[in-house]
Write a protein that holds these residues in place. Structure first.
Motif, PDB file in Angstrom:
ATOM      1  N   ASP A 262     -95.846   8.326  79.201  1.00 24.98           N
ATOM      2  CA  ASP A 262     -95.399   8.157  77.822  1.00 24.98           C
ATOM      3  C   ASP A 262     -94.453   9.333  77.536  1.00 24.98           C
ATOM      4  OD1 ASP A 262     -95.075   8.351  75.085  1.00 24.98           O
ATOM      5  OD2 ASP A 262     -97.182   8.008  74.604  1.00 24.98           O
ATOM      6  N   THR A 264     -92.756  10.129  74.825  1.00 25.55           N
ATOM      7  CA  THR A 264     -92.491  10.402  73.408  1.00 25.55           C
ATOM      8  C   THR A 264     -92.142  11.876  73.167  1.00 25.55           C
ATOM      9  OG1 THR A 264     -94.075   8.687  72.843  1.00 25.55           O
ATOM     10  CG2 THR A 264     -93.448  10.185  71.091  1.00 25.55           C
ATOM     11  N   HIS A 267     -88.535  12.451  73.744  1.00 29.49           N
ATOM     12  CA  HIS A 267     -87.712  11.933  72.641  1.00 29.49           C
ATOM     13  C   HIS A 267     -87.709  12.917  71.466  1.00 29.49           C
ATOM     14  CE1 HIS A 267     -87.109   8.237  74.680  1.00 29.49           C
ATOM     15  NE2 HIS A 267     -88.288   7.701  74.432  1.00 29.49           N
ATOM     16  N   LYS A 268     -88.850  13.548  71.236  1.00 26.14           N
ATOM     17  CA  LYS A 268     -88.948  14.474  70.106  1.00 26.14           C
ATOM     18  C   LYS A 268     -88.273  15.814  70.417  1.00 26.14           C
ATOM     19  CE  LYS A 268     -93.095  12.390  68.163  1.00 26.14           C
ATOM     20  NZ  LYS A 268     -94.523  12.521  67.845  1.00 26.14           N
ATOM     21  N   PRO A 271     -83.838  14.596  71.334  1.00 26.10           N
ATOM     22  CA  PRO A 271     -83.630  13.217  70.847  1.00 26.10           C
ATOM     23  C   PRO A 271     -82.412  12.525  71.442  1.00 26.10           C
ATOM     24  CG  PRO A 271     -84.013  14.724  69.015  1.00 26.10           C
ATOM     25  CD  PRO A 271     -83.872  15.568  70.240  1.00 26.10           C
ATOM     26  N   PHE A 273     -81.067  13.029  74.396  1.00 26.02           N
ATOM     27  CA  PHE A 273     -81.079  12.931  75.858  1.00 26.02           C
ATOM     28  C   PHE A 273     -81.751  11.625  76.285  1.00 26.02           C
ATOM     29  CE2 PHE A 273     -83.416  13.281  79.822  1.00 26.02           C
ATOM     30  CZ  PHE A 273     -82.410  13.622  80.705  1.00 26.02           C
ATOM     31  N   HIS A 274     -81.135  10.952  77.243  1.00 27.66           N
ATOM     32  CA  HIS A 274     -81.768   9.764  77.823  1.00 27.66           C
ATOM     33  C   HIS A 274     -81.620   9.806  79.340  1.00 27.66           C
ATOM     34  CE1 HIS A 274     -81.232   8.347  73.616  1.00 27.66           C
ATOM     35  NE2 HIS A 274     -82.452   7.911  73.833  1.00 27.66           N
TER      36      HIS A 274
ATOM     37  N   HIS B 285    -100.783   7.883  69.883  1.00 27.43           N
ATOM     38  CA  HIS B 285     -99.942   7.075  70.774  1.00 27.43           C
ATOM     39  C   HIS B 285     -99.249   5.952  70.007  1.00 27.43           C
ATOM     40  CE1 HIS B 285     -98.617   4.914  74.311  1.00 27.43           C
ATOM     41  NE2 HIS B 285     -99.317   3.849  73.951  1.00 27.43           N
ATOM     42  N   ASP B 288     -96.150   6.457  67.450  1.00 27.04           N
ATOM     43  CA  ASP B 288     -94.788   6.633  67.957  1.00 27.04           C
ATOM     44  C   ASP B 288     -94.220   5.365  68.584  1.00 27.04           C
ATOM     45  OD1 ASP B 288     -94.428   9.374  67.238  1.00 27.04           O
ATOM     46  OD2 ASP B 288     -95.851   9.900  68.800  1.00 27.04           O
ATOM     47  N   LEU B 291     -90.633   4.791  67.460  1.00 27.62           N
ATOM     48  CA  LEU B 291     -89.704   5.774  68.042  1.00 27.62           C
ATOM     49  C   LEU B 291     -89.378   5.392  69.489  1.00 27.62           C
ATOM     50  CD1 LEU B 291     -88.209   8.514  67.665  1.00 27.62           C
ATOM     51  CD2 LEU B 291     -90.229   9.610  68.647  1.00 27.62           C
ATOM     52  N   ARG B 292     -90.405   5.040  70.247  1.00 27.63           N
ATOM     53  CA  ARG B 292     -90.175   4.661  71.653  1.00 27.63           C
ATOM     54  C   ARG B 292     -89.313   3.409  71.738  1.00 27.63           C
ATOM     55  NH1 ARG B 292     -95.595   6.423  72.157  1.00 27.63           N
ATOM     56  NH2 ARG B 292     -96.399   4.338  71.748  1.00 27.63           N
ATOM     57  N   HIS B 295     -85.658   4.174  70.941  1.00 25.45           N
ATOM     58  CA  HIS B 295     -84.956   4.839  72.044  1.00 25.45           C
ATOM     59  C   HIS B 295     -84.680   3.863  73.181  1.00 25.45           C
ATOM     60  CE1 HIS B 295     -84.455   9.114  71.137  1.00 25.45           C
ATOM     61  NE2 HIS B 295     -85.553   9.023  70.410  1.00 25.45           N
ATOM     62  N   LEU B 299     -81.124   3.354  71.112  1.00 25.45           N
ATOM     63  CA  LEU B 299     -80.468   4.665  71.142  1.00 25.45           C
ATOM     64  C   LEU B 299     -80.001   5.072  72.538  1.00 25.45           C
ATOM     65  CD1 LEU B 299     -82.813   6.546  68.642  1.00 25.45           C
ATOM     66  CD2 LEU B 299     -80.650   5.385  68.188  1.00 25.45           C
ATOM     67  N   ALA B 300     -80.701   4.625  73.587  1.00 23.69           N
ATOM     68  CA  ALA B 300     -80.279   4.977  74.946  1.00 23.69           C
ATOM     69  C   ALA B 300     -78.901   4.395  75.239  1.00 23.69           C
ATOM     70  CB  ALA B 300     -81.302   4.477  75.964  1.00 23.69           C
ATOM     71  N   GLN B 332     -88.039  12.469  63.264  1.00 23.18           N
ATOM     72  CA  GLN B 332     -87.580  12.511  64.665  1.00 23.18           C
ATOM     73  C   GLN B 332     -86.185  11.906  64.830  1.00 23.18           C
ATOM     74  OE1 GLN B 332     -89.291  14.225  66.692  1.00 23.18           O
ATOM     75  NE2 GLN B 332     -91.058  14.440  65.332  1.00 23.18           N
TER      76      GLN B 332
END
Lengths: 290, 433
Positions: A262, A264, A267-268, A271, A273-274, B285, B288, B291-292, B295, B299-300, B332
């Motif tokens: 995971d 997460t 990401h935090k 933010p 960066f991928h 878990h 988020d 958010l996951r 992304h 967002l990716a 975030q």
């Protein structure tokens, strides 16, 4: 989770890379050079952590404004002897750090520190290694952290791949080399084990960001996408135009069947960066190695 | 015998709703708060909270209600409830200093035979620790639900009353007042009642955690949790009111407080609490999930994405943003531009430098690459998928609470992500619709 002491990224004054001659250390050096960061790269030629007097030598090189990246290791540590050598190397660094103020320490550890059944693994998963390699990294984390007053970041990458990988372990690196020779890619059984694989460039990129933010804490350097060895082999086979061949396992199946992460916290922490998608990373490795 | 006058000290969400219900059941009611501004607002009919049916209930029973900032006005009450908020920190730890101070203020002005009832959420052992005559001191479990507070206060399932000696009859004034509500009254030791409140919340958290755990699995194996839930609710061992809707972890503060209390007591007593730790981990878990998904799905591939956020309150029909998943998400998303709308909460609550407040939900969808529905306000259900598709620049809607009809969203050419079901995509991998 990482805490950024620099809310806005800032260039470190100088980064001392212990283990700059290796696969990961070399990539970190390359990334920092590209970012215009001053480095003091130390490979085994410049600093043999197992040699007498190496601690004093390192102490003499360090400045109070330095950020230090410790990436040197004899890996994977499979035997008790290798474990002890790795601890001796860490002891050398710890002795230097104990007597020398620095600005920041980044240790390149491993996801092997985590308990096997932690799916999905996070930075809060229990550190309970089941292998000598994992125990080596867990011990070194604790040794280093207790040897300096500076903020410390533990980066825990999973399986790293890239053109310059020297280990040739089962997975992307070996598959690519087999394919480059025109041989069929050999997978064990159905190759169903799903693991996370991270491109070495991404490890270097994250390390550079951690240095720029002067981050403290722990971060897993993982993509968050787990792929079976079968699927990886298929991607590489397609790139090189070879076949995938199933082989009987050389021994019992690995104790760890699948591992998921995971991400997460990443990401935090970073933010924007991928991670590089696996197929794209494998293509980059192919291009770089051809 | 005349009906007792009932007092409430602390004009909180709990206090106002409980007082309104008391008045609604025919009791003469005194509403006290140390803050004269709060009392002045109530006198003028202004409510700082949002609760369906509350303004009407207060207005209908206004003749029976006295608002006051003078503690001496509680002297005529036969029963006085302490209904203050007990604030918690980020770890769910209670700060009891405020309630202790209020109890001292109220106790000093009580009538000689008056009964004092602690209605706030306090840890086990708190009530017995108070230096007050135990034959006049009681604890009562509150089961407030934001958005359903009036219904819960007017028609409680039962009263759980903590006493120094549960074998003795309740004082007449308290018995008379509670009997009006026509439900069971369960006297028990102070500590049992205090732990009963925590036990209720732990059972609710257990249900929610089961729902969240299996909803995530549903998302990954092609099942749809919403199809499974009716089957579970028809099982008598589970029941039609079971908390089985998946969500974004625990929010609001009260459930988290009770889990923290159990963990703290376990640390002090050595009881095993692996289950409670799992609840906390699972909640973190699931919080988020959006958010996951943002992304991974947006967002990716699109680092410049503009994000629309509908809802800031921690749940529908409330103004409260405490532990709001929406605000946690927005915290975030600092690098991105946002367009936000909530029917009640101001956009400034988002605390985001690039958040543009919008008057309507549709306005918030205008030009965004992705729309996220973070609070299931009923009004959002009126949004039409084709209108959203026309308003949005991008093609992704993330709707954890299934406010919209996923199939209609996909039919309008949008990708749809919700809790408990595989992604609904208009094209590409794993299309569900």
């Amino acid at each position: 989770m990482l805490d950024h002491l620099n809310v806005r990224p800032a260039k470190p004054t100088r980064v001392v890379i212990i283990g700059a001659g290796g696969f990961v250390g070399g990539a970190i050096r390359k990334q920092l050079d590209a970012d215009g960061v001053t480095t003091l790269p130390l490979s085994r030629q410049e600093l043999d952590l197992l040699a007498d007097g190496s601690s004093a030598k390192l102490k003499g090189l360090l400045r109070a404004t330095d950020s230090v990246v410790m990436v040197s290791a004899i890996a994977p540590a499979k035997t008790v002897s290798m474990l002890m050598q790795n601890l001796k190397m860490a002891e050398t660094v710890c002795a230097a750090l104990a007597d020398r103020e620095i600005a920041h320490l980044v240790y390149i550890s491993s996801d092997a520190v985590y308990v096997d059944d932690a799916n999905p693994v996070t930075e809060r998963s229990a550190c309970a290694p089941s292998t000598i390699h994992g125990m080596m990294h867990a011990a070194r984390e604790l040794m280093l952290k207790s040897s300096t007053e500076a903020p410390v970041a533990m980066l825990r990458p999973t399986l790293i791949y890239g053109a310059a990988d020297p280990h040739n372990g089962y997975g992307p690196n070996r598959f690519r080399r087999q394919a480059a020779k025109g041989e069929p890619i050999a997978i064990f059984g159905e190759g169903e084990e799903r693991r996370d694989h991270v491109l070495v460039d991404d490890v270097a990129n994250i390390t550079a960001s951690v240095l720029a933010h002067r981050s403290a804490g722990a971060l897993n350097v993982v993509t968050g996408v787990s792929t079976s060895f079968h699927d990886i082999a298929q991607i590489i086979a397609k790139q090189y135009g070879v076949q995938v061949a199933s082989q009987p396992r050389p021994g019992p199946r690995a104790h760890l069947l699948h591992r998921f992460f995971d991400i997460t916290d990443c990401h935090k922490a970073f933010p924007t960066f991928h991670y590089t998608p696996l197929a794209e990373g494998l293509e980059r490795a192919r291009t770089a190695s051809s | 015998m005349s009906k007792p006058v009932i007092g409430f000290a602390g004009m909180t969400h709990l206090g106002i709703n409980s007082a309104a219900a008391a008045a609604g059941q025919g009791a003469e009611t005194v509403c006290f708060d140390t803050d004269a501004t709060v009392i002045a607002q109530l006198k003028s009919g202004k409510l700082s909270i949002v609760e369906p049916g509350l303004p009407e209930l207060l207005e209908q029973n206004n003749s029976r209600i006295t608002y006051t900032a003078e503690s001496g006005d509680l002297k005529r009450c036969g029963v006085v409830y302490i209904s203050a908020d007990v604030p918690t920190d980020d770890q769910g730890q209670s700060d009891l200093s405020g309630i202790r101070s209020l109890i001292d203020t109220v106790a000093a002005g009580l009538g000689r035979a008056a009964i004092l009832v602690i209605l706030c959420q306090v840890p086990p052992g708190f009530t017995r620790s108070l230096s007050l005559p135990k034959e006049r001191l009681y604890y009562q479990v509150e089961t407030l639900i934001f958005g359903r507070a009036v219904e819960r206060a007017m028609y409680p399932e039962r009263f759980i009353v903590g006493c120094a000696e549960p074998g003795r009859s309740l004082p007449q004034a308290l018995q008379d007042f509670l009997s009006v509500f026509g439900c069971s009254i369960l006297p028990m030791r102070y500590e049992s009642a205090e732990l009963a409140k925590i036990s209720i919340n732990c059972c609710l958290v257990a249900s929610v955690t089961v729902a969240n755990t299996l909803a995530e699995l549903s998302e990954r194996i092609g099942a749809d949790w919403s199809e499974i839930v009716p089957a579970l609710k028809l099982d008598k061992r589970i029941g039609p009111q079971a908390y089985l809707s998946p969500g974004l972890g625990l929010a609001g503060g009260n459930l988290e407080r009770d889990l923290a209390t159990v963990l703290r007591f376990s640390e002090a007593t050595g009881s095993e609490v692996g289950l409670i730790e799992s609840f906390v981990k699972s909640s973190r878990h699931r919080r988020d999930w959006v958010l996951r998904t943002l992304h991974t799905e947006v967002l990716a591939a699109n680092p410049q994405a503009v994000i629309g956020v509908l809802g800031l309150a921690y749940k529908e029909n409330t103004h409260s943003t405490k532990n709001s998943p929406s605000l946690a998400l927005i915290a975030q998303l600092k690098p991105w531009r946002l367009r936000v709308h909530d029917p009640v909460v101001q956009a400034s609550a988002a605390g985001h430098p690039e958040a543009a407040g919008c008057v309507t939900a549709l306005e918030a969808a205008q030009g965004v690459d992705v729309l996220v529905i973070m609070t299931p306000w009923p009004s959002f259900r009126d949004l039409k998928a084709d209108q959203l598709a026309r308003a949005m620049t991008g093609r992704t809607i993330i709707d954890p609470y299934r406010v919209l009809d996923g199939k209609a969203v996909v039919a309008a050419g949008l990708n749809y992500f919700t809790l408990g079901a595989p992604p609904f995509r208009t094209a590409g991998r794993g299309t569900h619709a």
